[in-house]
Write an enzyme that holds these catalytic residues in place. Structure first.
Site, PDB file in Angstrom:
ATOM      1  N   ASP A  50       0.933  -1.202  -0.054  1.00 19.09           N
ATOM      2  CA  ASP A  50       0.158   0.005   0.012  1.00 19.09           C
ATOM      3  C   ASP A  50       0.950   1.259   0.124  1.00 19.09           C
ATOM      4  OD1 ASP A  50      -2.595   1.207   0.374  1.00 19.09           O
ATOM      5  OD2 ASP A  50      -1.566   2.155   1.840  1.00 19.09           O
ATOM      6  N   GLU A 107      -1.635  -1.361  -6.205  1.00 21.12           N
ATOM      7  CA  GLU A 107      -2.766  -0.822  -6.896  1.00 21.12           C
ATOM      8  C   GLU A 107      -2.337  -0.161  -8.341  1.00 21.12           C
ATOM      9  OE1 GLU A 107      -5.513   0.719  -3.314  1.00 21.12           O
ATOM     10  OE2 GLU A 107      -3.550   1.792  -3.419  1.00 21.12           O
ATOM     11  N   ASP A 147      -3.465   1.246   6.592  1.00 18.22           N
ATOM     12  CA  ASP A 147      -2.537   0.977   5.842  1.00 18.22           C
ATOM     13  C   ASP A 147      -2.467  -0.463   5.554  1.00 18.22           C
ATOM     14  OD1 ASP A 147      -2.542   3.586   4.953  1.00 18.22           O
ATOM     15  OD2 ASP A 147      -0.480   4.044   6.091  1.00 18.22           O
TER      16      ASP A 147
END
Ligand code: ZN
Length: 372
Positions: free
Chosen positions: A150, A234, A330
């Site tokens: 993340d 991501e 997170d």
């Protein structure tokens, strides 16, 4: 050429493509106004036009939603030019066509066949990047573990195993300083000597910030790519469209907005760079980067998969309203990212997908500072 093409787009005219652009170039070289162009090697100029042409193609490409139409760059930031061939290196000297022999400080030994050389300026310093091609064996990654990553605001990266990369310490201080110096610039008379001096100061700060950020990102991506064969991130292409309230930079308040925009852009560049570096480092080591859709990664409970906005109590804290699972927000996101990545591999959804274009296989970028 950029100006002409942007003008044409405005007038709804087709843009000038490379071959016609090259023809314009020969005219410009003979003109009084642009005759200085003849001082540069013609291949350097052609390369520049090719890059511009590529930039317009990318801008129109629907498969690359993050790419925008090329714009004028700020002078002094990222100034560079590329020699596509005819570059020779002898010891600590590099021969650049039409420039001559220039001494440089070799930061890394140059291996392989020289493909091209890019000369760039950062502040007062000049650098040459040598692109070479070498044959390498297909690497096999030493590790067999997978991790979700993340990329955050408070910390540079949080991994699904709980490890945290804090990022650059001086970055916050420098960002504050940058905002202050920019306010100072706004108060000065435009194009006055003091204004120019102030602008120079800001350019130097930008470089300092970029260095601090890159340094932290390099350290983190090197460690991560060494430790894990499979890394899940991501996908920023969709992230940028959905990202709205991630991070303290979006805190409302007076005068925060302007700063928020600035921090935001610094942050975005860092996240993008992180993905790029991890991409090529994994390629070198035989590892993998999987990109997943970032939807709900911060709202979903990593234990029971219950998804709700209310799960995220604060920026730092995640607490599931269904099962009561509580942990660092997170870390929870990183676990979701890993799960999504593994699900994608299991479905064969990432078969043959190249997450990041890392250039020619076996190509190595080497950045060497040129002697003044
Ligand atoms: Zn839960």
């Amino acid at each position: 050429m950029l100006f002409m093409n942007l003008q044409r787009l405005k007038d709804k005219q087709p843009i000038i493509r490379y071959h016609e652009a090259a023809w314009w170039l020969t005219l410009w070289k003979k003109s009084d106004e642009f005759g200085f162009l003849a001082q540069a090697q013609s291949q350097v100029l052609q390369q520049c036009l090719k890059d511009l042409d590529r930039a317009f193609s990318d801008g129109f490409d629907r498969k690359q939603p993050l790419k925008r139409m090329p714009q004028f760059k700020r002078k002094g930031l990222g100034d560079s030019f590329r020699f596509p061939q005819s570059v020779r290196i002898e010891g600590d000297r590099v021969f650049l066509p039409k420039v001559g022999i220039v001494r440089f400080r070799e930061s890394r030994s140059i291996k392989g066949l020289i493909r091209s050389a890019t000369v760039s300026r950062r502040g007062k310093h000049w650098f040459v990047s040598i692109l070479t091609a070498i044959e390498v064996d297909e690497p096999v990654h030493e590790s067999s573990t997978a991790t979700g990553i993340d990329r955050g605001v408070v910390n540079l990266a949080t991994l699904s195993d709980g490890s945290v990369f804090e990022g650059s310490k001086p970055l916050k201080r420098l960002s504050k300083k940058l905002a202050r110096e920019q306010r100072r610039l706004a108060r000065k008379t435009k194009f006055s000597n003091n204004w120019k001096k102030q602008r120079e100061r800001i350019t130097r700060l930008y470089i300092k910030i970029a260095d601090a950020r890159n340094d932290a990102i390099h350290k983190a991506t090197t460690i991560i790519s060494k430790n894990h064969a499979v890394t899940v991130l991501e996908d920023l292409r969709t992230k940028n469209m959905t990202a709205s309230a991630k991070g303290s930079v979006d805190e409302p308040g007076t005068s925060v907005r302007q700063k928020a925009g600035l921090n935001r852009s610094i942050l975005d560049m860092g996240w993008f760079e992180f993905g790029q570096q991890l991409g090529y480092k994994q390629q070198w080591r035989g590892g993998q980067v999987i990109l997943i859709n970032p939807r709900n990664t911060s709202r979903k409970c990593s234990t029971c998969e219950f998804t709700d906005k209310g799960n995220r109590i604060t920026q730092e804290q995640f607490s599931c309203t269904a099962c009561g699972h509580a942990e660092n927000a997170d870390l929870n996101a990183a676990k979701n990212i890993l799960a999504a990545g593994l699900a994608a591999t299991a479905c064969g959804g990432i078969g043959g997908q190249a997450p990041y274009e890392a250039g020619t296989r076996g190509a190595v970028m080497q950045s060497l500072p040129l002697a003044a």
